[in-house]
Design an enzyme around this catalytic site. Structure first.
Site, short mmCIF file in Angstrom:
data_model
loop_
_atom_site.label_atom_id
_atom_site.label_comp_id
_atom_site.label_asym_id
_atom_site.label_seq_id
_atom_site.Cartn_x
_atom_site.Cartn_y
_atom_site.Cartn_z
N ASP A 148 -36.74 39.18 62.78
CA ASP A 148 -36.76 38.72 61.38
C ASP A 148 -38.39 38.91 60.77
OD1 ASP A 148 -35.27 36.12 59.64
OD2 ASP A 148 -37.32 36.94 59.08
N ILE A 167 -36.82 45.27 59.05
CA ILE A 167 -35.61 46.23 59.53
C ILE A 167 -35.87 47.61 58.89
CG2 ILE A 167 -33.95 44.23 59.81
CD1 ILE A 167 -33.06 45.00 56.88
N ALA A 209 -30.14 40.29 57.78
CA ALA A 209 -31.27 40.06 57.03
C ALA A 209 -31.24 41.07 55.89
CB ALA A 209 -32.40 41.38 57.85
N GLU A 250 -32.75 40.45 51.12
CA GLU A 250 -33.15 39.57 50.26
C GLU A 250 -31.91 39.00 49.45
OE1 GLU A 250 -35.99 38.50 49.12
OE2 GLU A 250 -37.17 39.74 50.46
N SER A 251 -31.60 37.71 49.22
CA SER A 251 -30.28 37.18 49.16
C SER A 251 -30.02 36.40 47.59
CB SER A 251 -29.80 36.52 50.43
OG SER A 251 -30.87 35.10 50.26
N THR A 291 -21.19 40.25 51.06
CA THR A 291 -21.07 39.15 49.99
C THR A 291 -19.66 39.52 49.34
OG1 THR A 291 -21.81 38.03 48.14
CG2 THR A 291 -22.38 40.31 48.58
N ASP A 292 -19.04 38.43 48.74
CA ASP A 292 -18.00 38.70 47.65
C ASP A 292 -18.51 39.05 46.56
OD1 ASP A 292 -19.11 36.40 46.91
OD2 ASP A 292 -17.11 35.28 46.94
N GLU A 293 -19.76 39.00 46.26
CA GLU A 293 -20.44 39.22 44.89
C GLU A 293 -20.25 40.85 44.66
OE1 GLU A 293 -23.87 37.30 43.81
OE2 GLU A 293 -23.56 35.70 45.21
N TYR A 318 -28.79 42.12 43.03
CA TYR A 318 -28.60 41.69 44.28
C TYR A 318 -27.32 42.26 44.72
CZ TYR A 318 -26.41 38.57 48.03
OH TYR A 318 -25.75 38.17 49.22
N ASN A 370 -21.90 30.23 50.75
CA ASN A 370 -22.03 29.41 52.01
C ASN A 370 -22.93 28.14 51.68
OD1 ASN A 370 -22.37 30.96 55.10
ND2 ASN A 370 -21.35 31.80 53.23
N TYR A 385 -26.83 26.00 34.92
CA TYR A 385 -26.75 27.32 33.91
C TYR A 385 -25.63 27.47 33.18
CZ TYR A 385 -30.18 29.15 37.51
OH TYR A 385 -31.28 29.29 38.37
N ASN A 440 -19.03 24.76 39.05
CA ASN A 440 -20.77 24.24 39.23
C ASN A 440 -20.98 22.70 39.00
OD1 ASN A 440 -21.29 26.78 40.06
ND2 ASN A 440 -22.24 27.58 38.41
P1 NAD Z 1 -31.76 34.21 53.60
O1 NAD Z 1 -32.36 34.70 52.43
O2 NAD Z 1 -31.51 32.44 53.74
O3 NAD Z 1 -32.34 34.66 54.81
C1 NAD Z 1 -32.48 36.08 54.78
C2 NAD Z 1 -33.39 36.28 56.12
O4 NAD Z 1 -33.79 37.69 56.20
C3 NAD Z 1 -34.79 35.59 56.10
O5 NAD Z 1 -35.23 35.17 57.41
C4 NAD Z 1 -35.76 36.72 56.05
O6 NAD Z 1 -37.13 36.46 56.54
C5 NAD Z 1 -34.88 38.05 56.52
N1 NAD Z 1 -35.54 39.27 56.24
C6 NAD Z 1 -35.68 39.70 54.85
N2 NAD Z 1 -36.17 40.77 54.60
C7 NAD Z 1 -36.30 41.17 55.70
C8 NAD Z 1 -36.78 42.68 56.40
N3 NAD Z 1 -36.93 43.41 55.43
N4 NAD Z 1 -36.81 42.78 57.96
C9 NAD Z 1 -36.34 41.69 58.51
N5 NAD Z 1 -36.15 40.76 58.20
C10 NAD Z 1 -35.85 40.37 56.78
O7 NAD Z 1 -30.10 34.61 53.54
P2 NAD Z 1 -28.92 33.91 53.82
O8 NAD Z 1 -28.09 33.30 52.66
O9 NAD Z 1 -28.90 33.41 55.19
O10 NAD Z 1 -27.76 35.43 54.01
C11 NAD Z 1 -27.65 36.09 55.01
C12 NAD Z 1 -26.69 37.26 54.79
O11 NAD Z 1 -25.52 36.91 54.39
C13 NAD Z 1 -27.32 38.33 53.63
O12 NAD Z 1 -27.08 39.36 54.09
C14 NAD Z 1 -26.47 37.85 52.52
O13 NAD Z 1 -26.40 39.02 51.96
C15 NAD Z 1 -25.22 37.27 53.27
N6 NAD Z 1 -24.28 36.35 52.43
C16 NAD Z 1 -24.93 35.20 52.06
C17 NAD Z 1 -24.15 34.38 51.49
C18 NAD Z 1 -24.73 32.91 51.27
O14 NAD Z 1 -24.12 31.96 50.31
N7 NAD Z 1 -25.97 32.58 51.43
C19 NAD Z 1 -22.85 34.41 51.26
C20 NAD Z 1 -22.37 35.69 51.82
C21 NAD Z 1 -23.25 36.79 52.41
P1 TYD Z 2 -26.56 30.47 43.96
O1 TYD Z 2 -26.60 29.22 44.58
O2 TYD Z 2 -27.91 31.15 43.30
O3 TYD Z 2 -25.56 31.35 44.42
P2 TYD Z 2 -24.90 32.82 43.71
O4 TYD Z 2 -25.53 32.99 42.43
O5 TYD Z 2 -25.21 33.71 44.63
O6 TYD Z 2 -23.38 32.46 43.73
O7 TYD Z 2 -25.79 29.58 42.55
C1 TYD Z 2 -24.43 29.26 42.77
C2 TYD Z 2 -23.83 29.01 41.39
O8 TYD Z 2 -24.46 27.82 40.68
C3 TYD Z 2 -24.21 30.08 40.10
O9 TYD Z 2 -23.02 30.19 39.37
C4 TYD Z 2 -25.35 29.93 39.46
C5 TYD Z 2 -25.36 28.33 39.57
N1 TYD Z 2 -26.77 27.64 39.57
C6 TYD Z 2 -26.97 26.76 38.60
O10 TYD Z 2 -26.27 26.41 37.75
N2 TYD Z 2 -28.42 26.28 38.45
C7 TYD Z 2 -29.21 26.66 39.34
O11 TYD Z 2 -30.44 26.15 39.54
C8 TYD Z 2 -28.97 27.70 40.46
C9 TYD Z 2 -29.73 28.00 41.64
C10 TYD Z 2 -27.48 28.01 40.40
#
Ligand code: NAD
Ligand code: TYD
Length: 350
Positions: free
Chosen positions: A33, A60, A82, A84-85, A129-131, A154, A184, A211, A253
């Site tokens: 990481d 990475i 890893a 940007e999420s 992701t589903d996005e 993203y 998640n 939002y 939401n």
């Molecule tokens: P997060 O942003 O919490 O964590 C990302 C991690 O990646 C961090 O620890 C960061 O330091 C590391 N990272 C970023 N750039 C890096 C690089 N260049 N090299 C090495 N490490 C790096 O993200 P998350 O929510 O835990 O999501 C993890 C994965 O799951 C992502 O690929 C995301 O697209 C996917 N995902 C997330 C969700 C969600 O709801 N959070 C849902 C579906 C899929």
């Molecule tokens: P988010 O947690 O950013 O996940 P994603 O955009 O990847 O689904 O947002 C979840 C939903 O909540 C999305 O429809 C945007 C909304 N949202 C708000 O209404 N207010 C906020 O401050 C944030 C961060 C998200």
């Protein structure tokens, strides 16, 4: 097995690393990481001295380092998280998303291709992701056959990485599997995402920025369920396949935020100023805001027997309890760069 988890100091990554280290003592877990703003080693304090765990700070996109790690640790599988999420950050500054999500995935695939040849095999599990599927109307759900239609920088960068992963299977015969998961929630999520941000603000008596009209719908999956799904696909997913992962928990939401306010009132007592619902503030919508996501997770259930275990109300209750009990973890996230981001993102939405 020797496993390389990328992004293991992030939200899902730290929950996954903890799960693997604890439940698979015979396996070795190497976590690489970069520790961006979203990476936090405090999230792994309770496993850092486990004998089957190693942390490596690295980027990475550094193909030489990734190749060296795969060889040095005799890695059998990469579990690639890893990234940007956060959608809002990708709107404010897309470049880092392309660098890490696209070029980073490319670097890892190259490292895997260089390492796993001449009969030595390894598996590459790509967490997506589903996005990538875009936005749904009032009905229907994403299946593995839904065409890609990403709408944010993203999701476009994740879609690009999914395509690269697929191409490395078709062209070079790499053993890949991809998972596309819904939103998640749970412990250790950075307080920029909806649920932890609302918990943080509600605790501090600050406005809860919803939002647009608050009627966008997301499917919510408890992070532990996601970790178990990833493990299932790692073990038994079919090469070259993709698996949708969802929680069967579609919520608007505004309903998530009101439920959260009520649970916080229950946990902390109603404040003299009134119930926490009073803090809900509608703000300008996110540009290009996807209306609805929903997952058809029947393939993973049918083929691999995975199903979510947590219902949303139970998961939300446990998540709130966790954040209230881990104030120091939350406080550590709130540095100058957090305040700067908050002002940039929400300042524009007033
Ligand atoms: P997060 O942003 O919490 O964590 C990302 C991690 O990646 C961090 O620890 C960061 O330091 C590391 N990272 C970023 N750039 C890096 C690089 N260049 N090299 C090495 N490490 C790096 O993200 P998350 O929510 O835990 O999501 C993890 C994965 O799951 C992502 O690929 C995301 O697209 C996917 N995902 C997330 C969700 C969600 O709801 N959070 C849902 C579906 C899929
Ligand atoms: P988010 O947690 O950013 O996940 P994603 O955009 O990847 O689904 O947002 C979840 C939903 O909540 C999305 O429809 C945007 C909304 N949202 C708000 O209404 N207010 C906020 O401050 C944030 C961060 C998200």
């Amino acid at each position: 097995m020797n496993l390389l988890v990328t992004g293991g100091a992030g939200f899902i990554g730290s929950n996954l690393v903890r799960h693997l280290v604890r439940t698979r003592p015979g396996d070795r877990v190497v976590n690489v990481d970069k520790l961006t703003y979203a990476g936090n080693l405090r999230s792994l304090a309770d496993v850092e001295s486990a004998p089957n765990y190693r942390f490596v700070r690295g980027d990475i996109t550094d193909v030489a380092l990734m190749t060296r790690l795969l060889a040095e640790e005799s890695i059998d599988a990469v579990v690639h998280l890893a990234a940007e999420s956060h959608v809002d950050r990708s709107i404010l500054g897309p470049e880092e998303f392309l660098r890490t999500n696209v070029m980073g995935t490319f670097a890892l695939l190259e490292a895997a291709r260089a390492t796993w040849r001449d009969g030595r095999r390894g598996r590459f599990l790509h967490v997506s992701t589903d996005e990538v599927f875009g936005s749904l109307g009032d009905t229907g759900a994403f299946t593995e056959e839904t065409p890609y239609a990403p709408n944010s920088p993203y999701s476009a960068s994740k879609a690009a990485s999914d395509h690269l992963v697929r191409a490395y299977c078709h062209t070079y015969g790499l053993d890949v599997v991809t998972t596309n998961c819904s939103n998640n929630y749970g412990p250790y999520q950075f307080p920029e995402k909806l649920i932890p941000l609302m918990i943080l603000n509600a605790r501090g008596g600050k406005p809860l920025p919803v939002y647009g009209d608050g009627l966008n719908v997301r499917d919510w999956l408890y992070v532990q369920d996601h970790c178990e799904a990833i493990e299932t696909v790692l073990e038994r997913g079919r090469t070259g396949e993709t698996y949708n992962i969802g929680g069967n928990n579609e919520r608007r939401n505004i309903d998530v935020v009101t439920a959260l306010c009520d649970l916080m009132d229950e946990a902390l007592g109603v404040e003299p100023a009134g119930p926490r619902r009073r803090l809900i503030t509608y703000v300008k919508d996110r540009p290009g805001h996807d209306r609805r996501y929903a997952i058809d997770a029947s393939k993973i259930r049918r083929e691999l027997g995975w199903e979510p275990r947590f219902v949303f109300e139970q998961g939300l209750r446990e998540t709130i309890r966790w954040y209230l009990d881990h104030q120091e973890w939350l406080e550590a996230c709130l540095d100058g760069s957090y305040r700067e981001y908050y002002e940039r993102n929400y300042g524009e939405k007033r």
